[in-house]
Scaffold this motif. Sequence first.
Motif, PDB file in Angstrom:
ATOM      1  N   LEU A 161     -10.097  21.991 -17.596  1.00  0.00           N
ATOM      2  CA  LEU A 161     -10.350  21.484 -19.032  1.00  0.00           C
ATOM      3  C   LEU A 161     -11.019  22.368 -20.052  1.00  0.00           C
ATOM      4  CD1 LEU A 161     -11.039  18.182 -19.822  1.00  0.00           C
ATOM      5  CD2 LEU A 161     -13.192  19.076 -19.877  1.00  0.00           C
ATOM      6  N   GLU A 162     -11.196  23.515 -19.977  1.00  0.00           N
ATOM      7  CA  GLU A 162     -11.087  24.721 -21.176  1.00  0.00           C
ATOM      8  C   GLU A 162      -9.791  25.019 -21.061  1.00  0.00           C
ATOM      9  OE1 GLU A 162     -12.828  28.001 -19.867  1.00  0.00           O
ATOM     10  OE2 GLU A 162     -13.858  28.887 -21.995  1.00  0.00           O
ATOM     11  N   ASN A 163      -8.756  25.408 -20.409  1.00  0.00           N
ATOM     12  CA  ASN A 163      -7.633  26.498 -20.550  1.00  0.00           C
ATOM     13  C   ASN A 163      -6.772  25.226 -21.426  1.00  0.00           C
ATOM     14  OD1 ASN A 163      -8.543  27.818 -19.355  1.00  0.00           O
ATOM     15  ND2 ASN A 163      -8.252  28.053 -17.044  1.00  0.00           N
ATOM     16  N   SER A 164      -6.661  23.739 -21.476  1.00  0.00           N
ATOM     17  CA  SER A 164      -6.005  23.373 -21.467  1.00  0.00           C
ATOM     18  C   SER A 164      -6.610  23.214 -23.363  1.00  0.00           C
ATOM     19  CB  SER A 164      -6.256  21.232 -21.044  1.00  0.00           C
ATOM     20  OG  SER A 164      -7.362  21.352 -21.024  1.00  0.00           O
ATOM     21  N   GLY A 165      -7.693  23.483 -23.387  1.00  0.00           N
ATOM     22  CA  GLY A 165      -7.952  23.161 -25.080  1.00  0.00           C
ATOM     23  C   GLY A 165      -9.002  21.971 -24.936  1.00  0.00           C
ATOM     24  N   LYS A 166      -9.219  21.501 -24.357  1.00  0.00           N
ATOM     25  CA  LYS A 166      -9.808  19.634 -24.200  1.00  0.00           C
ATOM     26  C   LYS A 166     -11.481  20.158 -24.004  1.00  0.00           C
ATOM     27  CE  LYS A 166      -5.656  17.617 -23.592  1.00  0.00           C
ATOM     28  NZ  LYS A 166      -5.114  17.186 -22.568  1.00  0.00           N
ATOM     29  N   LEU A 167     -12.243  21.094 -23.343  1.00  0.00           N
ATOM     30  CA  LEU A 167     -13.327  20.914 -23.069  1.00  0.00           C
ATOM     31  C   LEU A 167     -13.855  20.865 -24.888  1.00  0.00           C
ATOM     32  CD1 LEU A 167     -15.989  21.639 -20.860  1.00  0.00           C
ATOM     33  CD2 LEU A 167     -15.540  23.764 -21.785  1.00  0.00           C
ATOM     34  N   LEU A 168     -14.989  19.560 -24.625  1.00  0.00           N
ATOM     35  CA  LEU A 168     -15.449  19.583 -25.614  1.00  0.00           C
ATOM     36  C   LEU A 168     -17.065  20.228 -26.038  1.00  0.00           C
ATOM     37  CD1 LEU A 168     -14.492  15.908 -26.519  1.00  0.00           C
ATOM     38  CD2 LEU A 168     -13.221  17.541 -27.523  1.00  0.00           C
ATOM     39  N   PHE A 169     -17.785  20.886 -25.490  1.00  0.00           N
ATOM     40  CA  PHE A 169     -19.114  21.164 -25.242  1.00  0.00           C
ATOM     41  C   PHE A 169     -19.044  22.473 -24.223  1.00  0.00           C
ATOM     42  CE2 PHE A 169     -19.938  17.239 -22.735  1.00  0.00           C
ATOM     43  CZ  PHE A 169     -20.292  17.132 -21.950  1.00  0.00           C
ATOM     44  N   PRO A 170     -20.382  23.043 -24.818  1.00  0.00           N
ATOM     45  CA  PRO A 170     -20.179  24.266 -24.030  1.00  0.00           C
ATOM     46  C   PRO A 170     -20.890  24.013 -22.485  1.00  0.00           C
ATOM     47  CG  PRO A 170     -22.040  24.797 -25.037  1.00  0.00           C
ATOM     48  CD  PRO A 170     -21.276  22.831 -25.976  1.00  0.00           C
ATOM     49  N   ILE A 171     -20.762  24.818 -21.814  1.00  0.00           N
ATOM     50  CA  ILE A 171     -21.030  24.373 -19.727  1.00  0.00           C
ATOM     51  C   ILE A 171     -21.243  25.682 -19.515  1.00  0.00           C
ATOM     52  CG2 ILE A 171     -19.773  24.091 -17.771  1.00  0.00           C
ATOM     53  CD1 ILE A 171     -20.037  21.859 -19.025  1.00  0.00           C
ATOM     54  N   ILE A 172     -22.191  25.478 -18.698  1.00  0.00           N
ATOM     55  CA  ILE A 172     -22.522  26.973 -17.861  1.00  0.00           C
ATOM     56  C   ILE A 172     -22.217  26.517 -16.279  1.00  0.00           C
ATOM     57  CG2 ILE A 172     -24.478  28.179 -16.948  1.00  0.00           C
ATOM     58  CD1 ILE A 172     -24.401  28.115 -20.039  1.00  0.00           C
ATOM     59  N   ALA A 173     -21.580  27.690 -15.599  1.00  0.00           N
ATOM     60  CA  ALA A 173     -21.419  27.863 -14.283  1.00  0.00           C
ATOM     61  C   ALA A 173     -22.043  28.367 -13.614  1.00  0.00           C
ATOM     62  CB  ALA A 173     -19.883  28.465 -14.601  1.00  0.00           C
ATOM     63  N   VAL A 174     -22.990  27.175 -12.797  1.00  0.00           N
ATOM     64  CA  VAL A 174     -24.096  27.670 -12.540  1.00  0.00           C
ATOM     65  C   VAL A 174     -23.484  28.597 -10.792  1.00  0.00           C
ATOM     66  CG1 VAL A 174     -26.026  26.903 -10.839  1.00  0.00           C
ATOM     67  CG2 VAL A 174     -25.849  26.323 -13.278  1.00  0.00           C
ATOM     68  N   ASN A 175     -22.680  27.247 -10.414  1.00  0.00           N
ATOM     69  CA  ASN A 175     -21.913  27.956  -9.483  1.00  0.00           C
ATOM     70  C   ASN A 175     -21.282  29.663  -9.215  1.00  0.00           C
ATOM     71  OD1 ASN A 175     -20.670  27.808  -6.979  1.00  0.00           O
ATOM     72  ND2 ASN A 175     -18.919  28.526  -7.644  1.00  0.00           N
ATOM     73  N   ASP A 176     -21.234  29.965  -9.880  1.00  0.00           N
ATOM     74  CA  ASP A 176     -20.636  31.884 -10.694  1.00  0.00           C
ATOM     75  C   ASP A 176     -21.670  32.533 -10.176  1.00  0.00           C
ATOM     76  OD1 ASP A 176     -18.392  29.889 -10.543  1.00  0.00           O
ATOM     77  OD2 ASP A 176     -17.390  30.886 -12.266  1.00  0.00           O
ATOM     78  N   ALA A 177     -22.905  32.156  -9.969  1.00  0.00           N
ATOM     79  CA  ALA A 177     -24.142  33.120 -10.248  1.00  0.00           C
ATOM     80  C   ALA A 177     -23.966  33.644  -9.245  1.00  0.00           C
ATOM     81  CB  ALA A 177     -25.778  32.348 -10.497  1.00  0.00           C
ATOM     82  N   ASP A 178     -24.350  34.807  -8.378  1.00  0.00           N
ATOM     83  CA  ASP A 178     -24.652  35.520  -7.299  1.00  0.00           C
ATOM     84  C   ASP A 178     -25.516  35.356  -6.371  1.00  0.00           C
ATOM     85  OD1 ASP A 178     -22.071  36.974  -7.991  1.00  0.00           O
ATOM     86  OD2 ASP A 178     -23.524  38.493  -8.471  1.00  0.00           O
ATOM     87  N   THR A 179     -26.638  34.705  -7.738  1.00  0.00           N
ATOM     88  CA  THR A 179     -27.709  33.604  -6.456  1.00  0.00           C
ATOM     89  C   THR A 179     -27.842  32.250  -6.575  1.00  0.00           C
ATOM     90  OG1 THR A 179     -29.070  33.420  -8.842  1.00  0.00           O
ATOM     91  CG2 THR A 179     -30.281  35.106  -7.211  1.00  0.00           C
ATOM     92  N   LYS A 180     -25.987  32.014  -6.424  1.00  0.00           N
ATOM     93  CA  LYS A 180     -25.935  30.780  -6.287  1.00  0.00           C
ATOM     94  C   LYS A 180     -25.019  30.562  -4.833  1.00  0.00           C
ATOM     95  CE  LYS A 180     -24.116  26.926  -6.058  1.00  0.00           C
ATOM     96  NZ  LYS A 180     -23.269  26.037  -4.945  1.00  0.00           N
ATOM     97  N   HIS A 181     -23.745  31.274  -5.625  1.00  0.00           N
ATOM     98  CA  HIS A 181     -22.548  30.857  -4.104  1.00  0.00           C
ATOM     99  C   HIS A 181     -22.667  31.812  -3.426  1.00  0.00           C
ATOM    100  CE1 HIS A 181     -20.548  33.973  -6.874  1.00  0.00           C
ATOM    101  NE2 HIS A 181     -20.446  34.495  -5.659  1.00  0.00           N
ATOM    102  N   LEU A 182     -23.315  32.971  -3.409  1.00  0.00           N
ATOM    103  CA  LEU A 182     -23.571  34.032  -2.282  1.00  0.00           C
ATOM    104  C   LEU A 182     -24.369  33.401  -1.218  1.00  0.00           C
ATOM    105  CD1 LEU A 182     -23.073  37.612  -3.466  1.00  0.00           C
ATOM    106  CD2 LEU A 182     -21.619  36.420  -3.202  1.00  0.00           C
ATOM    107  N   PHE A 183     -24.985  32.345  -1.656  1.00  0.00           N
ATOM    108  CA  PHE A 183     -25.901  32.080  -0.646  1.00  0.00           C
ATOM    109  C   PHE A 183     -25.609  31.332  -0.322  1.00  0.00           C
ATOM    110  CE2 PHE A 183     -27.519  35.491  -3.154  1.00  0.00           C
ATOM    111  CZ  PHE A 183     -28.365  36.271  -1.468  1.00  0.00           C
TER     112      PHE A 183
END
Length: 418
Positions: A161-183
Amino acid sequence: MKYQIKDLALSKKGKLRIEWASNNMPVLNLIKEDFKKKKHLKNVKITCCLHVTTETAVLMDTLKSAGASVFLCASNPLSTQDDVAASLVKDFGIPVFAIKGEDGKTYYNHINAVLDEKPNITMDDGADLVSSIHKERRTLIPYIFGGTEETTTGVIRLRSLENSGKLLFPIIAVNDADTKHLFDNRYGTGQSTVDGIMRATNILLSGANFVVCGYGWCGRGVAMRARGMGANVIITEINPLRALEAVMDGYTVMPIQEASRKGDIFVTLTGDISVIRKEHFLSMKDSAIVCNSGHFNVELDLDDLVKISIKKRKIREFMDEYTLKLGKRIYLLGEGRLINLAAAEGHPASVMDMSFANQALSADFIFKNRGKLNKKVYKVPKDIDSRIAELKLRSMNIKIDKLTPKQKQYLSSWESGT
Ligand code: ADE
């Protein structure tokens, strides 16, 4: 208070189970104590589309303790724990819209019901909430400070959505935190997927040919745990680097067409569509078991399975038998939905502790930085990620070393070499 759940009378069981999960979520409890003192999210509305589990209940309580008004709907039609939904309504005063086994229409009615509350912060697991806002509920955008996303699949959708220029508000990608996806993705999915398969089938894994489609963090975790139970694990991949890693981790790697002849059990965790399809079902052994542990129920081509079958019977809870034209049987678990949440209880609380600590602190970050963030997908700030790792270690009573001044100096210099 408006809500839609299965049965309020289930609340007693839910409350006890939430208490047990909370006992295993020390980091989130520390955050809750801090939030309770600050009450800084007063008048903030947080709309959450998450799996309705005991761990999610502890997160909802944490957000509420900061003064926020919290609304919850399911992020999957089959993952809701109805007793937890009941307790959240009755004991915690949190409106929940979720019923295990709800159909697609009800699922979206529930998403719309929480969106009617005009959220300031969205909390998603799979991006159905944010995509509904972007497709049909754009009038809500002015109220929204930002949102968080829990899972790999959701982050992929939001980046697109962001790459197509259509994201309309900020998002925090919790999945990408090390303390999330590594565990969570590795140890959580690893254990809970094997748990789901065992609860649905009660089969012996030892000696079975166990095919894992996809060697991302989730696939790695499932492969590791299946091997630990004595299965012969086969990996299928499309990414050469990951395939190579699987080879060097000691697994057999082959294309799905070849694996489909060998496997006794198949699990998909790729995030992509039609990973197992007609030609693969047709070459499977009699009594092969297939399931999915990826976010959406698209990885197994169920239309294909239905087309090549002449009979379908429910054998056990979360297990359907499909008989193919030549008499061969295939056993589908959990209707192709995430088996770890459909047939088991999802990831254990101890690992969700870190994932949901990231969620709580990311919501806090969005609130503090409201109006200052761009319409982008952001990483969880590094200091939040490190703080969660430190708190988790402390809760486990594990101490680590500190760099000496001499070591610090060495690491920041270039002069000393051979
Ligand atoms: N995703 C995977 N396991 C989960 C759990 N126990 N609670 C909420 N979301 C999850």
